[in-house]
Design an enzyme around this catalytic site. Structure first.
Site, PDB file in Angstrom:
ATOM      1  N   GLY A 243     -22.844  12.500 -14.297  1.00 18.75           N
ATOM      2  CA  GLY A 243     -22.838  11.821 -13.010  1.00 18.75           C
ATOM      3  C   GLY A 243     -23.989  10.895 -12.690  1.00 18.75           C
ATOM      4  O   GLY A 243     -23.972  10.223 -11.659  1.00 18.75           O
ATOM      5  N   GLY A 280     -22.039  10.720 -19.269  1.00 15.13           N
ATOM      6  CA  GLY A 280     -21.115   9.799 -19.918  1.00 15.13           C
ATOM      7  C   GLY A 280     -21.631   8.392 -19.694  1.00 15.13           C
ATOM      8  O   GLY A 280     -22.284   7.782 -20.540  1.00 15.13           O
ATOM      9  N   ARG A 317     -11.879  -1.374 -13.882  1.00 16.95           N
ATOM     10  CA  ARG A 317     -12.764  -0.892 -12.811  1.00 16.95           C
ATOM     11  C   ARG A 317     -12.782  -1.778 -11.558  1.00 16.95           C
ATOM     12  O   ARG A 317     -12.710  -1.248 -10.443  1.00 16.95           O
ATOM     13  CB  ARG A 317     -14.198  -0.666 -13.332  1.00 16.95           C
ATOM     14  CG  ARG A 317     -14.274   0.346 -14.479  1.00 16.95           C
ATOM     15  CD  ARG A 317     -15.690   0.807 -14.774  1.00 16.95           C
ATOM     16  NE  ARG A 317     -16.185   1.695 -13.749  1.00 16.95           N
ATOM     17  CZ  ARG A 317     -17.019   1.349 -12.810  1.00 16.95           C
ATOM     18  NH1 ARG A 317     -17.508   0.133 -12.776  1.00 16.95           N
ATOM     19  NH2 ARG A 317     -17.389   2.218 -11.901  1.00 16.95           N
ATOM     20  N   TYR A 321     -11.430   0.378  -8.461  1.00 21.88           N
ATOM     21  CA  TYR A 321     -12.449   0.881  -7.528  1.00 21.88           C
ATOM     22  C   TYR A 321     -13.120  -0.224  -6.721  1.00 21.88           C
ATOM     23  O   TYR A 321     -14.065   0.051  -5.986  1.00 21.88           O
ATOM     24  CB  TYR A 321     -13.576   1.594  -8.280  1.00 21.88           C
ATOM     25  CG  TYR A 321     -13.136   2.584  -9.328  1.00 21.88           C
ATOM     26  CD1 TYR A 321     -12.552   3.797  -8.965  1.00 21.88           C
ATOM     27  CD2 TYR A 321     -13.323   2.321 -10.670  1.00 21.88           C
ATOM     28  CE1 TYR A 321     -12.167   4.709  -9.933  1.00 21.88           C
ATOM     29  CE2 TYR A 321     -12.934   3.229 -11.642  1.00 21.88           C
ATOM     30  CZ  TYR A 321     -12.352   4.417 -11.264  1.00 21.88           C
ATOM     31  OH  TYR A 321     -11.975   5.308 -12.217  1.00 21.88           O
ATOM     32  N   CYS A 347      -0.079 -10.673 -14.040  1.00 26.21           N
ATOM     33  CA  CYS A 347       0.675 -11.021 -12.836  1.00 26.21           C
ATOM     34  C   CYS A 347       0.493  -9.989 -11.738  1.00 26.21           C
ATOM     35  O   CYS A 347       1.420  -9.235 -11.409  1.00 26.21           O
ATOM     36  CB  CYS A 347       2.133 -11.203 -13.193  1.00 26.21           C
ATOM     37  SG  CYS A 347       2.309 -12.532 -14.378  1.00 26.21           S
ATOM     38  N   TYR A 376     -16.080   3.634 -19.265  1.00 28.54           N
ATOM     39  CA  TYR A 376     -14.819   3.518 -18.509  1.00 28.54           C
ATOM     40  C   TYR A 376     -14.271   2.084 -18.583  1.00 28.54           C
ATOM     41  O   TYR A 376     -13.724   1.573 -17.623  1.00 28.54           O
ATOM     42  CB  TYR A 376     -15.007   3.997 -17.060  1.00 28.54           C
ATOM     43  CG  TYR A 376     -15.610   5.381 -17.008  1.00 28.54           C
ATOM     44  CD1 TYR A 376     -14.891   6.485 -17.436  1.00 28.54           C
ATOM     45  CD2 TYR A 376     -16.934   5.589 -16.586  1.00 28.54           C
ATOM     46  CE1 TYR A 376     -15.458   7.762 -17.442  1.00 28.54           C
ATOM     47  CE2 TYR A 376     -17.504   6.858 -16.587  1.00 28.54           C
ATOM     48  CZ  TYR A 376     -16.764   7.933 -17.016  1.00 28.54           C
ATOM     49  OH  TYR A 376     -17.319   9.184 -17.020  1.00 28.54           O
TER      50      TYR A 376
HETATM   51  N1  LLP Z   1     -18.305  15.919 -16.828  1.00 26.59           N
HETATM   52  C1  LLP Z   1     -17.138  15.987 -16.167  1.00 26.59           C
HETATM   53  C2  LLP Z   1     -16.515  17.290 -15.978  1.00 26.59           C
HETATM   54  C3  LLP Z   1     -16.546  14.815 -15.638  1.00 26.59           C
HETATM   55  O1  LLP Z   1     -15.406  14.901 -14.980  1.00 26.59           O
HETATM   56  C4  LLP Z   1     -17.182  13.572 -15.839  1.00 26.59           C
HETATM   57  C5  LLP Z   1     -16.587  12.325 -15.322  1.00 26.59           C
HETATM   58  C6  LLP Z   1     -18.380  13.539 -16.570  1.00 26.59           C
HETATM   59  C7  LLP Z   1     -18.922  14.733 -17.038  1.00 26.59           C
HETATM   60  C8  LLP Z   1     -19.128  12.277 -16.854  1.00 26.59           C
HETATM   61  O2  LLP Z   1     -19.558  11.660 -15.692  1.00 26.59           O
HETATM   62  P1  LLP Z   1     -20.546  10.388 -15.801  1.00 26.59           P
HETATM   63  O3  LLP Z   1     -21.841  10.887 -16.377  1.00 26.59           O
HETATM   64  O4  LLP Z   1     -19.897   9.408 -16.689  1.00 26.59           O
HETATM   65  O5  LLP Z   1     -20.676   9.919 -14.412  1.00 26.59           O
HETATM   66  N2  LLP Z   1     -13.465   6.114 -14.211  1.00 26.59           N
HETATM   67  C9  LLP Z   1     -14.545   6.270 -13.265  1.00 26.59           C
HETATM   68  C10 LLP Z   1     -15.398   7.449 -13.567  1.00 26.59           C
HETATM   69  C11 LLP Z   1     -14.631   8.755 -13.665  1.00 26.59           C
HETATM   70  C12 LLP Z   1     -15.529   9.929 -13.977  1.00 26.59           C
HETATM   71  C13 LLP Z   1     -14.750  11.135 -14.262  1.00 26.59           C
HETATM   72  N3  LLP Z   1     -15.503  12.286 -14.664  1.00 26.59           N
HETATM   73  C14 LLP Z   1     -15.356   4.967 -13.215  1.00 26.59           C
HETATM   74  O6  LLP Z   1     -15.025   4.025 -13.956  1.00 26.59           O
HETATM   75  O7  LLP Z   1     -16.276   4.858 -12.437  1.00 26.59           O
END
Ligand code: LLP
Length: 424
Positions: A243, A280, A317, A321, A347, A376
């Protein structure tokens, strides 16, 4: 934009990735194309690892952010762990030489089949999100004469101010088990035949730019772990989720990986819990761009559009969003600026990368880089409008290689059945 942060910078008015001119990559592989800096991904992985120092920890890269085998292999070689959410992601990790014994399995919808695959592979930890999931896992594991290693994913009810689609830590979200219920379930599930309850986990959301909610969540989990231990139960792992935010816009100043580490360590130190984190975006977002070429400029009434050859199917994205991505010219040769919408050929009116943005007055065939697209990006791409998906390129210092080739027209129809001689 500094190389420090992203791996992309200008040399003689030309955008380079590590030491490779981005233009050369576009000429070789065409556009649109994703380009990633291996150096940057590695340096951010190492920053996470360093941030936790000697404290027992494992960085479990959240595969969903960018699942390209080249990137997974790069991280596997660093002895990274992984966070997966499907049997498909497990397959990718194993293909890339990652170890199941360093992989945690998250997600609200694990099926019996996926549980079996993960059990057979010898997964490190299942992060379970409901009582019914736990029951099924216990059954599946018992059938395989195993004891599944489990952490309960607790919903710590902290509000991490972020986009509503990527916030997960409140009780109104589908994720995790509410705190009191999780504590009760941890006690009750002790005797279940196929389980070894060994941890607590959480993930409060994504793109979180404030360290306080992370700390708040981790403290709640540590306190719960201490209560359970006092009653004689084993709690070995604390998984703090992912996150951590990255910079998308000029002026964004997300916390550093170092400060993130410090803050989390301050909450777990002395607890004896082994720490897992699941970054991530923070590992890969800034290390990637989507490279695109201008098809044409179009002026309607009083509005100016720049139409490029990438579209929402390549990078969703902005459409999904309303996400902001910086757009930079690959060659800085245009002095004049215009205010325009940067759009793709799909389109849909929602097919845009930027709206009302001040951009260089580009012309057809100019190359543009859409920044911070390493997370993403490709993973959310599709074949909408029958568009073959772009290639992915991995740069390492002075060299680069194709990590995934561009899809062909044949790929578009692969798997489709032309005629049915038999109707079932
Ligand atoms: N762990 C779990 C259980 C998760 O659900 C997620 C992301 C992560 C780790 C990794 O989170 P990060 O470090 O990447 O913030 N598609 C969206 C983001 C969806 C995130 C879903 N879960 C975007 O493009 O912003």
């Amino acid at each position: 934009m500094s190389t420090e942060r992203s791996g992309f910078s200008y040399r003689n008015e030309e955008l380079i990735c590590d030491s490779v001119p981005v233009r050369a990559i576009a000429e070789a592989v065409g556009t649109p194309a994703y380009v990633y800096s291996s150096r940057q991904i590695l340096s951010r992985f190492r920053a996470f690892d360093r941030a936790f120092g000697a404290y027992p920890h494992l960085i479990c890269y959240a595969v969903k952010a960018n699942a390209n085998l080249g990137i997974l292999r790069l991280l596997a070689r660093q002895k990274s762990g992984f966070d997966i959410v499907s049997g498909g992601e497990l397959f990718r990790v194993l293909q890339a030489g990652g170890k199941a014994s360093r992989t945690v399995f998250s997600g609200v919808g694990k099926t019996a089949g996926e549980m079996d695959e993960a059990l057979r592979a010898g997964i490190l930890l299942f992060n379970c999100e409901s009582e019914s999931e736990l029951q099924l896992l216990s059954e599946r594991a018992a059938r395989l004469r195993q004891k599944a290693p489990v952490a309960l994913r607790v919903n710590p009810h902290v509000d991490a101010a972020t986009h509503p689609y990527i916030a997960t830590g409140l009780t109104e979200h589908k994720f995790g088990i509410e705190m009191a219920a999780a504590e009760d379930l941890y006690r009750r599930a002790q005797g279940w035949p196929g389980l070894r309850l060994i941890g607590l986990s959480c993930h409060i959301g994504s793109q979180i730019a404030d360290l306080a909610p992370f700390a708040e969540a981790v403290v709640k989990l540590v306190e719960m772990a201490e209560r359970l231990r006092r009653e004689g139960m084993v709690v070995e792992y604390l998984d703090a989720g992912g996150g951590l935010a990255v910079a998308y816009q000029p002026g964004d100043s997300p916390p550093s990986i170092r400060d993130y580490g410090r803050r989390i360590l301050a909450c777990v130190r002395g607890s004896g819990l082994k720490l897992l984190v699941e970054p991530g975006r923070a590992l890969v977002a800034e290390a990637g761009i989507l490279l695109t070429r201008v098809v044409r400029a179009k002026i309607t009434g009083r509005k100016r559009f720049i139409v490029v050859d990438a579209a929402m199917n390549d990078l969703l994205r902005p459409s999904l969003y309303g996400a902001y991505h910086e757009v930079r010219p690959v060659i800085r040769n245009r002095r004049e600026q215009v205010v325009a919408d940067l759009v793709g050929p799909v389109c849909e009116s929602g097919d845009f990368f930027a709206r009302g943005r001040r951009l260089p007055a580009v012309e057809a065939d100019d190359l543009l880089a859409i920044l911070t697209a390493g997370a993403y990006g490709f993973v959310l791409s599709s074949n909408y409008n029958a568009r073959p998906r772009p290639p992915e390129v991995l740069v390492a210092g002075r060299r680069w290689r194709l990590a995934r080739r561009r899809e062909t027209l044949r790929d578009l129809v692969r798997g489709e059945i032309r005629s049915t001689s038999r109707v079932r």
